[in-house]
Structures are given as structure tokens and as C-alpha cells.
Enzyme design. Structure first.
Site, short mmCIF file in Angstrom:
data_model
loop_
_atom_site.label_atom_id
_atom_site.label_comp_id
_atom_site.label_asym_id
_atom_site.label_seq_id
_atom_site.Cartn_x
_atom_site.Cartn_y
_atom_site.Cartn_z
N GLY A 31 24.85 -29.79 47.38
CA GLY A 31 25.73 -30.33 46.14
C GLY A 31 24.67 -31.52 45.78
CE LYS A 47 12.14 -22.97 45.62
NZ LYS A 47 11.56 -23.40 43.77
CE LYS A 62 7.69 -24.56 45.87
NZ LYS A 62 8.59 -25.96 45.81
#
Ligand SMILES: NC(=O)C1=CN([C@@H]2O[C@H](COP(=O)(O)OP(=O)(O)OC[C@H]3O[C@@H](n4cnc5c(N)ncnc54)[C@H](OP(=O)(O)O)[C@@H]3O)[C@@H](O)[C@H]2O)C=CC1
Ligand SMILES: O=C(CO)COP(=O)(O)O
Length: 331
Positions: free
Chosen positions: A8, A103, A190
Site C-alpha cells: 500500500g 521494477k 532505466k
């Protein structure tokens, strides 16, 4: 549909907002009781200090969260992914479609998130895996600002299923892809260049330097993809160049912010202490640098960022090291 969101934090709640706007029934699980209370009573995301829809509910009972639905959206930092999956596996009773929005690459194993899922979740409970990625800062998504992302899975039907869940024709456009490996690598790598871009901004090096970094960063990503056996096509999509641009140029980026602080003279420990949200690029930089050494890959920007982060190299010297390299052909 019913969807359980694991994590969350800012991204978990921003994506919960998209799902709730699409009339899905969302239950969020977080380890932090403070977050759960704020979602249930004040209907806010504390990390971003933003209102969220009243019908989004939260719990710190993992069993309740996992039995709630057969679609699990994960938005926990990759550093805590293994413990989070362990707690899920302890209570899971039916197969689930897992969608991951985090990621990163694991520095100890070079594994992508999908590979960690396959390692940790017994096959009979892992109905499918989808990676959700692309240029999308939670700060804008939670406000309903225009965003375009990609859902990728090796099984096209699963990618399209996730595309339908998230797609909102007012502001949230979703493409599908079957290039899971390329999409996962783009979202992770990235972040290293976003740290570098923050450093450039912190040092006041200007826009020309940033454009050069984004371009040469893309070349390093391409070299990494080729060595890792990934298709380079996604590099030119939302999850490659798209995400590279947004994180290297937006002040919302946590990686950019951390790089900026280091560029202003803070060391890594001080920088991390001052950040309230996760900076994934640090672990991914460690993973990419170790991978490059092991595979004899020349990735000069990644090497310098690694030395700034982990060997306290002065960013000024890192900059000089890049400029003092021998002259080369561009491509
Ligand atoms: N924020 C963004 O704009 C975007 C983020 N992402 C990615 O999403 C991931 C999460 O980022 P973000 O939301 O920003 O991070 P945050 O730091 O805002 O939130 C992470 C949340 O996960 C919680 N958490 C920690 N351990 C567990 C666990 N075992 N089970 C469940 N929840 C846990 C944390 O709780 P606690 O604070 O108590 O540790 C925190 O609430 C990262 O990989 C990031 O790269 C991707 C795109 C956009
Ligand atoms: O991946 C992101 C935006 O697409 C978020 O990046 P940061 O973690 O640097 O904020």
C-alpha cells in the site's frame, strides 16, 4: 472483478485508484498498520498526501487479502519481494494470476521479478504472470493524469486480461506485449540512469548533459539486453525509452531525487535516510555492474554510478573518468 493489491505504498495505492475507477473491488494489503488505518478511515495515501476513492479498503491480514480474489497485484519494493511472497505462499489455496508493478533485478542472482515468482510460488498456485511497466509516476496517476503503460506476459491472453483490468479510456491507456524479458529489463535498468540524471542536475551540468546521458544510457541498455539475450525492440517502446525519459527528467522520480542529493554532496547512507520511498536503482545498479564485470561488458556510465554509490567515488571524478575515455565511433 475483485483484486488484491500487495503493498500500500505510493504505487500500490495509485494503481488501486485506477482499478477502483474502473469499478473493480480492491482490497490492499500492507505490513504497516498506519497505512491500513489511513486508507480505511481517512481514505488517503500517506506517502503522497493524496485522497483515494472511499471504496478502496485495506488490511494487514495476509490471509484475508489472498483469499479475497484470484488476481494479485504486487507493488512492493523488490528488496522485500521474497519475504512478501513467502507470506503469500503460506496462505495461498487456489491458483492466482499475479501482476507485478515493481521494477528491479536481484543483485545476488541477476533474476528478474518474474523469475523470482517462478522460484518462490509453487507452479500449481501461479496461474500466470504479468509485468506492468511504463512511464508512470504515482504522483500523476493518483490524480488521474494522462498515462500510457504496457502489460507484458509470455502468455498473450494474460497480458490482454491485465490490459482490460487497467485500461481506462479517460486517462489510462494500456498496451499489451509478449516481450516479458525486455519489458522487465527496461523498467529496472532505466532507474540507474535516473540516478545519474539526478546527479547531473545536482551538479548543475545542464540539459545538454542530460540529453547525452539519456542517449548513451539507451546504448548501455541495448548492450545489456543483447548480452542478457533479450529482444531490443521493447527498448524503443514505453517500457524502454518512454520510462527512461520520464525518470531522467521528472522531479517526481525517487531515483532522480536520490541522485540529485548525492550530486549535492550527500553520501548514499544520508541520502537513503532522507528518502521516504524506495530507490530501486541502487540495487539494480549493483546487479547491472556485477553482471557487466562477469560478462566482460563495457558499460561506462553504469560503472561510474556504481563507484559513486558503493565506493564513495567523488561524482566530479566519475564525470572526469567518463570524459577522459578514448574517443570512439558513436554507434
Ligand atoms: N512510486 C512510483 O511512482 C512507482 C513505483 N514503481 C515501483 O513500485 C515498487 C514500489 O514502489 P513505491 O510504491 O514507490 O514504494 P513505497 O516505498 O511508496 O511503498 C512500498 C510499500 O510496500 C510496503 N511493504 C514493505 N514490505 C512489505 C511486505 N512484505 N508486504 C507488503 N507490503 C510491504 C511498504 O511498507 P513499509 O513502508 O512499512 O516498509 C510500503 O508501504 C518499486 O519497485 C518501484 O520501483 C513503479 C512505477 C511507479
Ligand atoms: O518507474 C517509475 C516511473 O515510471 C518510478 O520511478 P522512481 O522510482 O524513480 O520514482
Amino acid at each position: 472483478m475483485k483484486i488484491s493489491v500487495i503493498g500500500g505504498g505510493s504505487w500500490g495505492l495509485a494503481l488501486s485508484t485506477v482499478l477502483s475507477n474502473n469499478n473493480h473491488d480492491v482490497l490492499v494489503y500492507d505490513v504497516d498498520p498506519k497505512i491500513v488505518k489511513k486508507v480505511n478511515t481517512l481514505h488517503i495515501c500517506i506517502q503522497l498526501d493524496e485522497d483515494i476513492n472511499d471504496d478502496i479498503r485495506a488490511t494487514n491480514n495476509i490471509q484475508e487479502a489472498i483469499s479475497f480474489s484470484d488476481v494479485l497485484l504486487f507493488a512492493v519494493p523488490t528488496k522485500v519481494l521474497r519475504p512478501a511472497l513467502r507470506s503469500v505462499v503460506d496462505v495461498i489455496e487456489r491458483p492466482k494470476l499475479c501482476i507485478n508493478a515493481a521494477k528491479g533485478i536481484e543483485p545476488e542472482t541477476f533474476l528478474r521479478v518474474s523469475e523470482i515468482f517462478k522460484e518462490m510460488v509453487p507452479a500449481e498456485f501461479l496461474k500466470g504472470f504479468v509485468a506492468l511497466s511504463g512511464p508512470s509516476h504515482a504522483e500523476e496517476v493518483i490524480q488521474g493524469m494522462t498515462t500510457v503503460i504496457t502489460c507484458a506476459s509470455e502468455v498473450e491472453e494474460h497480458a490482454i486480461f491485465a490490459q482490460h483490468l487497467f485500461h481506462n479510456s479517460d486517462y489510462f491507456r494500456v498496451y499489451s506485449s509478449t516481450d516479458l524479458k525486455g519489458v522487465e529489463l527496461g523498467g529496472a535498468l532505466k532507474n540507474i540512469f535516473a540516478l545519474a540524471s539526478g546527479l547531473i542536475a545536482g551538479k548543475g551540468l545542464g540539459d545538454n548533459a542530460r540529453a547525452a546521458l539519456i542517449t548513451r544510457g539507451l546504448v548501455e541498455m541495448q548492450k545489456f539486453y543483447e548480452s542478457y539475450g533479450a529482444d531490443t525492440a521493447s527498448l524503443f517502446g514505453l517500457t524502454g525509452i518512454g520510462d527512461l525519459i520520464v525518470t531522467c527528467t521528472s522531479p517526481h522520480s525517487r531515483n532522480f531525487q536520490a541522485g540529485y542529493k548525492i550530486g549535492h554532496g550527500k553520501d548514499l547512507e544520508e541520502t537513503l535516510e532522507s528518502m521516504t520511498m524506495v530507490v530501486e536503482g541502487i540495487r539494480t545498479c549493483e546487479a547491472a555492474y556485477k553482471y557487466a564485470v562477469e560478462h566482460d561488458l563495457e558499460l561506462p556510465i553504469i560503472e561510474q554510478i556504481y563507484n559513486v554509490l558503493f565506493n564513495k567515488l567523488d561524482p566530479e571524478i566519475a564525470y572526469r573518468n567518463l570524459f577522459e575515455r578514448s574517443r570512439k565511433k558513436e554507434l
